[in-house]
Design an enzyme around this catalytic site. Structure first.
Site, PDB file in Angstrom:
ATOM      1  N   GLU A   1       0.838  -1.208   0.000  1.00  0.00           N
ATOM      2  CA  GLU A   1       0.000   0.000   0.000  1.00  0.00           C
ATOM      3  C   GLU A   1       0.872   1.257   0.000  1.00  0.00           C
ATOM      4  OE1 GLU A   1      -3.913   0.566   2.207  1.00  0.00           O
ATOM      5  OE2 GLU A   1      -2.552   1.632   3.535  1.00  0.00           O
TER       6      GLU A   1
ATOM      7  N   ARG B  36      -1.005  36.667 -12.927  1.00  0.00           N
ATOM      8  CA  ARG B  36      -1.455  37.549 -11.840  1.00  0.00           C
ATOM      9  C   ARG B  36      -0.427  38.672 -11.649  1.00  0.00           C
ATOM     10  NH1 ARG B  36      -5.475  39.634  -8.660  1.00  0.00           N
ATOM     11  NH2 ARG B  36      -4.731  40.053  -6.558  1.00  0.00           N
TER      12      ARG B  36
ATOM     13  N   GLN C  35      11.139  36.946  -6.718  1.00  0.00           N
ATOM     14  CA  GLN C  35      11.898  35.724  -6.436  1.00  0.00           C
ATOM     15  C   GLN C  35      11.244  34.871  -5.338  1.00  0.00           C
ATOM     16  OE1 GLN C  35      15.974  35.874  -4.718  1.00  0.00           O
ATOM     17  NE2 GLN C  35      16.604  35.377  -6.791  1.00  0.00           N
TER      18      GLN C  35
END
Ligand SMILES: Cc1cc2nc3c(=O)[nH]c(=O)nc-3n(C[C@H](O)[C@H](O)[C@H](O)COP(=O)(O)OP(=O)(O)OC[C@H]3O[C@@H](n4cnc5c(N)ncnc54)[C@H](O)[C@@H]3O)c2cc1C
Length: 388
Positions: A244, A270, A281
């Site tokens: 799993e 944006r 940065q």
């Protein structure tokens, strides 16, 4: 290690991604809010063969190797935004189906696997108890032999898929032989008298994946329900957990990739202070870190797949990958929200949901702390690993 994919692997992954984009994202914000499992989408996944990825063809599966499985699951996670549906699929595949493939008798394989692959039978895994989580082998659910049958008594909690499951892999301990050697695993059908499931447990994320408690009250099961020999529960559990942990975060790679792409696009478009926020940065470095984490996470999971395909042990690698990928998943989820500012915090942008879904990955299938304990033990640092 060969990082090249075959044309077949590439085509399979592309098909799965197209399918996921087209079929699996309907009314997701509403379903997440209400905590609704998408039964119809589950059936669509079955129709595509996804519920039988690692199952031999003779039992209705796709018989996919580990690398193909990893690549296809990343594609599924990239196209499907319903992490809850994907989590239910993982709980079914790795904690229910795979142990039947590995430990099931010919009769059990015939009885369960074709129906599990076809989506007609949903599996769950019932180990955790109110008093034993990380200390899984501290379980108290008891088994008592009665003639050709066993009687099970106790309570399980946090059982993924329990409210929708048809068969549960239940672990119980022989009170006369407490400890590892006394644990056995049983495939218990949902309609077995004495087995009841609570109403769904509400939770922070993965809300479209139902979770419940399972109560066993003088639950009588035939000896034919034993998965593996009596007393082999520890082997069944540890093998299942390793498998799993190796695959459960493959779809998270797809989610991380999708959120990264959205962040790149958003940071390019944006504008604040007259320039795209990506030109700052502080923003661009955050995005580069997301990319680095994704690359490292993918490399760790592909190494696990490569080891699995070669039949080599991968206990330590599975523990390390589980810690790294889950923590990367959460950190990148936080970063995606931060980069989108106030919009990232809104439900509509669907990034806060990915973050809520990601947080669970540090807990299920053994917590980050327990994976570090396991790795420390494997490295000879501690005399005994604690936990799952
Ligand atoms: C979304 C989700 C799905 C799940 N699905 C299933 C399922 O299908 N079936 C199932 O059986 N269980 C399931 N679980 C349960 C899961 O396996 C347990 O939550 C997990 O093992 C931790 O157990 P616990 O919650 O009891 O925490 P505890 O074991 O009580 O741990 C609490 C805290 O203590 C820390 N801790 C405990 N022991 C140690 C130690 N030795 N060293 C350092 N730190 C330690 C833990 O890391 C954790 O931070 C699920 C859980 C979640 C969140």
């Amino acid at each position: 290690m060969d990082f090249g994919l075959t044309p077949e692997q590439r085509e399979f992954a592309e098909n799965v991604e197209r399918f996921a984009l087209r079929e699996l994202n309907d009314d997701l914000i509403g379903r997440d809010h209400e905590g609704v499992f998408a039964a119809e989408n589950w059936r669509k996944c079955a129709d595509l063969g996804l519920l039988g990825l690692p199952v031999p063809a003779e039992y209705g599966g796709l018989d996919a190797d580990a690398t193909t499985t990893m690549v296809v699951l990343e594609a599924l996670g990239h196209g499907c935004r319903d992490n809850g549906l994907l989590f239910s699929l993982h709980a079914h595949l790795w904690a229910g189906v795979s142990p039947v493939v590995r430990f099931g008798s010919p009769e059990q394989r015939r009885k369960y696997l074709p129906a599990m692959c076809a989506g007609e039978l949903i599996a769950g895994h019932a180990m955790s108890e109110p008093g034993s989580g990380s200390d899984a082998f501290g379980l108290t659910t008891s088994l008592t032999r009665r003639g050709d049958n066993y009687v099970l008594n106790g309570s399980k909690t946090f059982v993924s898929n329990a409210p929708i499951a048809d068969t549960l892999l239940v672990f119980a301990v022989d009170e006369r032989r407490r400890g590892f050697a006394g644990v056995s695993a049983f495939l218990v059908d949902r309609d077995t008298p004495g087995l009841t499931v609570s109403r769904p447990i509400s939770k922070m994320g993965l809300r479209t994946s139902p979770m419940g408690e399972v109560h066993l009250d003088d639950c009588l099961v035939p000896a034919s329900a034993l998965l593996g020999p009596e007393g082999a529960g520890m082997s069944v559990f540890t093998w299942t957990m390793e498998r799993e942990r190796s695959f459960i975060l493959a779809t998270a790679l797809g989610t991380m990739r999708r959120d990264l792409e959205r962040c790149v696009e958003y940071a390019r478009t944006r504008k604040q202070f007259g320039q795209p926020i990506g030109a700052f940065q502080a923003v661009s470095h955050r995005i580069v870190d997301m990319r680095m984490r994704l690359d490292a996470a993918r490399l760790m999971l592909h190494r696990l797949a490569w080891l699995t395909d070669r039949g080599e042990p991968a206990k330590t690698e599975a523990a390390l990958a589980k810690v790294y990928v889950s923590e990367a998943f959460v950190q990148s989820g936080l970063d995606a929200v931060q980069i989108h500012g106030g919009y990232g915090y809104t439900t509509e942008f669907e990034l806060e949901r990915d973050l809520r879904d990601a947080i669970a990955s540090r807990l299920y299938s053994g917590t980050s702390e327990i994976q570090r304990n396991l790795a420390a033990h494997q490295m000879g640092l501690t005399p005994r690993g604690t936990g799952k």
